[in-house]
Design a protein around this motif. Structure first.
Motif, short mmCIF file in Angstrom:
data_model
loop_
_atom_site.label_atom_id
_atom_site.label_comp_id
_atom_site.label_asym_id
_atom_site.label_seq_id
_atom_site.Cartn_x
_atom_site.Cartn_y
_atom_site.Cartn_z
N GLN A 1 12.62 5.14 -1.14
CA GLN A 1 11.72 4.11 -1.39
C GLN A 1 10.40 4.33 -0.87
OE1 GLN A 1 11.89 1.16 -2.70
NE2 GLN A 1 9.91 0.57 -2.47
N ARG B 1 -0.28 14.60 0.34
CA ARG B 1 -0.40 14.74 1.78
C ARG B 1 -0.88 13.57 2.22
NH1 ARG B 1 -2.78 20.97 2.61
NH2 ARG B 1 -2.06 21.11 0.39
N ALA C 1 1.06 10.27 2.63
CA ALA C 1 1.94 10.20 4.00
C ALA C 1 1.23 9.67 5.20
CB ALA C 1 2.37 11.51 4.25
N VAL C 2 -0.08 9.74 5.05
CA VAL C 2 -0.90 9.26 6.31
C VAL C 2 -1.39 7.85 6.00
CG1 VAL C 2 -3.13 9.60 7.50
CG2 VAL C 2 -1.94 11.36 6.80
N ILE D 1 0.65 4.88 7.52
CA ILE D 1 0.62 4.75 9.00
C ILE D 1 -0.09 3.22 9.12
CG2 ILE D 1 -0.05 5.26 11.22
CD1 ILE D 1 0.52 7.95 10.19
N LEU E 1 7.98 6.99 7.88
CA LEU E 1 7.85 7.93 9.08
C LEU E 1 7.76 7.41 10.34
CD1 LEU E 1 7.96 11.05 9.68
CD2 LEU E 1 5.59 11.10 9.16
N ASN E 2 6.58 6.44 10.22
CA ASN E 2 5.97 5.84 11.35
C ASN E 2 7.29 4.91 12.10
OD1 ASN E 2 4.41 4.83 13.22
ND2 ASN E 2 3.21 3.28 11.62
N ILE F 1 9.53 7.52 13.90
CA ILE F 1 9.03 7.90 15.15
C ILE F 1 9.21 7.00 16.13
CG2 ILE F 1 7.06 8.73 16.27
CD1 ILE F 1 6.47 10.44 13.57
N TYR G 1 12.04 6.42 17.91
CA TYR G 1 12.53 7.74 18.60
C TYR G 1 13.49 8.19 17.68
CZ TYR G 1 9.54 6.38 22.63
OH TYR G 1 8.69 6.02 23.23
N PHE H 1 14.24 11.05 15.84
CA PHE H 1 13.61 12.25 15.50
C PHE H 1 14.48 12.86 14.42
CE2 PHE H 1 11.74 11.64 19.88
CZ PHE H 1 10.35 11.36 19.39
N LEU I 1 9.76 15.05 7.41
CA LEU I 1 8.84 16.08 7.43
C LEU I 1 9.26 17.10 6.58
CD1 LEU I 1 7.50 15.84 11.24
CD2 LEU I 1 6.55 15.08 9.19
N ILE J 1 8.50 16.21 3.09
CA ILE J 1 7.09 16.56 2.95
C ILE J 1 6.96 17.98 2.59
CG2 ILE J 1 4.69 16.16 3.62
CD1 ILE J 1 5.63 13.44 5.18
N SER K 1 0.59 21.35 5.72
CA SER K 1 1.15 19.95 4.93
C SER K 1 1.26 18.74 5.74
CB SER K 1 2.46 20.37 4.35
OG SER K 1 3.20 21.28 4.78
N ILE K 2 1.15 18.81 6.91
CA ILE K 2 1.20 17.66 7.95
C ILE K 2 -0.05 17.33 8.58
CG2 ILE K 2 2.44 16.75 9.85
CD1 ILE K 2 4.84 18.41 9.15
N ASN K 3 -0.46 16.00 8.10
CA ASN K 3 -1.73 15.55 8.79
C ASN K 3 -2.04 15.40 10.31
OD1 ASN K 3 -4.16 13.73 9.10
ND2 ASN K 3 -4.34 14.03 6.86
N ILE L 1 -2.97 13.20 12.01
CA ILE L 1 -2.31 11.72 12.29
C ILE L 1 -1.19 11.73 12.50
CG2 ILE L 1 -2.47 9.35 11.65
CD1 ILE L 1 -4.95 9.41 11.40
N ILE L 2 -0.25 12.44 11.65
CA ILE L 2 1.22 12.43 11.64
C ILE L 2 1.50 13.26 13.13
CG2 ILE L 2 3.11 13.12 10.61
CD1 ILE L 2 1.84 12.27 8.05
N LEU M 1 0.95 11.03 15.93
CA LEU M 1 2.00 10.24 16.09
C LEU M 1 3.33 10.74 16.83
CD1 LEU M 1 2.40 7.03 14.77
CD2 LEU M 1 3.41 8.23 12.86
N LEU M 2 3.54 11.85 16.58
CA LEU M 2 4.67 12.47 17.06
C LEU M 2 4.69 12.80 18.57
CD1 LEU M 2 6.18 15.35 14.52
CD2 LEU M 2 7.41 13.79 15.89
N SER N 1 4.31 10.15 20.95
CA SER N 1 6.05 9.65 21.34
C SER N 1 6.48 10.35 22.19
CB SER N 1 6.42 9.25 20.00
OG SER N 1 7.41 10.27 19.66
#
Lengths: 267, 272
Positions: A75, A212, A215-216, A219, A229-230, A233, A236, A238, A245, A248, B129-131, B133-134, B137-138, B141
């Motif tokens: 989705q 890219r 994906a942000v 959030i 993704l949010n 994470i 937890y 992972f 990830l 992506i 490829s990963i911003n 912010i992401i 976020l990781l 946590s």
């Protein structure tokens, strides 16, 4: 004679000639570093707690779990990809007139200033802040993301397009003008053919960036894979996060590769 | 450009061959069809009432946002300092990691084109490829909220940027100078120090300052996911619907970004 006793060695010239400035800058940097490092307040107990999670995250990359949240991932990916395509197309459609208007050499001054200020506004507002506001206005979901990415595309594409038009070879524009053509013919026969290859290259590059960014913006609730993704994470999970990830990274790599092939063929 | 030979021995000039013409039309058609399809899928669940209501909402929010609450300013001096530190220390950390990676990725300095180079390139691509912010976020946590997570997030994201631009700069150096130094019998590290590093130094400094400027921008929003800095205040102001405070924070962010852009432009002009 002392030269014979003390062998002279060649030394490379220092980067900054003035010794006072050179040592002053070094001293300033050291003081800043001490101050800045002093403000890092680390809760070591929490970090040690977290190391275990970090290890699980790295382990997640070795055994990514695609199945646990597969429906959510599909989705989210559909939202991200559709958002990317539509926002890039809409962004380009709006950027072309603005980019033309922001090229100093082909439009009157007032139009130039208006278009330049649109670009400045779009560039100075961060995607994620724009997304927060748009989610507040149009509600959660990919539509807010679509608007955000289209808006961000304008600043990027128009600016580069305008710079490109300002750099064109004026000879062909002059040649078209000499035939007594109007402004629009001058644009379509004199300017656009010169910038078209670059415009296509930039659009493909922006497609990449928009994916890219998609994906942000998730959030903050603007749809796309970021929301999935949010959640992963936050819980937890992972191994699912690693799976997302990896997807992506994979899509970005594929799109970068294909766009470089297309760009080579066009240019 | 295609030239057609006509029966009477003359030529007719055409912009494209008929085949190319058809292909270009098909490509456009496919592009339009794809966009329409994506639009339909994307807006499936959109509630249009909210969308039509947006101008009213915007006017409402806009009305609440003025005037900015200037008295809040003392509360954001410390977060602003934190934000600057996240950007600067993150850039420094990224420089330390990305310089060796760039040398491993450049075709002319890598120890092995077949094994080490693809690995270094993979690191660069994944980081890009990963911003930030992401990453934040990781890291929040894993390490818990705070500046440290922000610094590492900024660093992880910048490795790819600095690494990519730097390895391209290394690949474009003038090989003659390397040859000259090698001809004097210099060892590997000596060649590096006297033939390669001086050539890439201006590019390196320019890239670093440019990334620092981008990082200032990125670090202002890292607080939204808990990684410290002025974004934390933005988040809490948004959550409590304190719009006048949001305005002030956005103005401060805008000011910081403009100043950092100016500084970076000045420095880059001075070096290059």
């Amino acid at each position: 004679m002392s030269d014979a006793v003390r062998p002279r060695r060649w030394r490379p010239a220092p980067l900054i000639a003035n010794p006072w400035l050179r040592h002053g800058l070094t001293l300033g940097a050291v003081i800043y570093l001490a101050l800045a490092l002093g403000t890092i307040d680390v809760n070591w107990a929490r970090v040690i707690d977290g190391l275990d999670r970090g290890a699980r995250f790295i382990a997640g990359f070795l055994q990514p779990n695609f199945s646990a949240r597969w429906d959510d991932i599909v989705q989210g990916m559909i939202e991200s990809l559709t958002m990317t395509v539509t926002s890039t197309v809409a962004g380009i459609a709006i950027s072309i007139p603005i980019g033309i208007g922001a090229a100093r050499n082909i439009v009157p001054r007032p139009v130039y200033y208006v278009c330049r200020s649109i670009i400045a506004v779009s560039r100075s507002l961060q995607e994620i802040i724009v997304a927060i506001f748009l989610v507040a206005m149009v509600g959660f979901g990919p539509f807010a993301g679509f608007l955000t990415l289209s808006f961000a595309t304008i600043g990027f594409l128009s600016k580069l397009l305008a710079e490109d038009i300002e750099d064109i070879d004026p000879a062909s524009v002059e040649a078209i003008r000499a035939t007594g053509s109007g402004w629009f013919s001058m644009l379509s026969y004199g300017v656009l053919p010169q910038v078209m290859p670059r415009l296509i290259g930039l659009s493909l590059y922006r497609l990449d960036i928009n994916f890219r960014e998609s994906a942000v913006v998730g959030i903050v609730g603007a749809g796309g894979i970021g929301a999935t993704l949010n959640t992963a994470i936050d819980r937890y999970e992972f191994d699912s996060a690693a799976a997302i990830l990896l997807l992506i990274i994979g899509i970005v790599m594929v799109s970068e590769y294909t766009s470089s092939i297309i760009r080579k063929r066009v240019q | 450009m295609a030239v057609q030979h006509l029966a009477n021995g003359r030529f007719a000039w055409q912009r494209r061959t008929p085949k190319a013409e058809w292909l270009s039309w098909l490509a456009w058609l496919a592009g339009v069809a794809l966009t329409v399809f994506c639009w339909r899928v994307m807006t499936e669940n959109t509630i249009w009432d909210y969308v039509w209501d947006a101008p009213t909402q915007a006017a409402d929010i806009g009305g609440r946002m003025v005037p900015p609450r200037w008295s809040y300013f003392p509360n954001i001096i410390k977060p602003l300092w934190d934000t600057l530190n996240i950007a600067t220390l993150g850039t420094l950390l990224a420089v330390f990691i990305s310089v060796p990676i760039a040398f491993l990725a450049a075709r002319n300095t890598t120890p092995s084109v077949a094994f080490v180079r693809p690995l270094a390139i993979f690191v660069i691509v994944s980081s890009r490829s990963i911003n930030a912010i992401i990453w934040a976020l990781l890291l929040v946590s894993i390490l818990g909220p705070g500046i440290l997570a922000g610094i590492i997030a900024i660093a992880l994201r910048s490795i790819g940027f600095i690494g990519k631009l730097l390895y391209e700069a290394i690949e474009e150096i003038d090989a003659k100078q390397v040859e000259a130094i090698t001809a004097t019998g210099a060892s590997g590290p000596q060649t590096l120090a006297y033939a390669i590093v001086p050539q890439i130094m201006p590019a390196f400094a320019g890239i670093t300052v440019f990334r620092w400027d981008i990082n200032i921008r990125e670090s202002t929003v890292l607080g939204l996911v808990g990684a410290g800095g002025i974004g934390l205040n933005l988040e809490s102001s948004l959550n409590t619907l304190a719009w006048p405070q949001v305005t002030l924070i956005l103005l401060v962010i805008l000011g910081t970004v403009v100043v950092s852009e100016w500084i970076s432009a000045r420095i880059r002009h001075a070096i290059i």
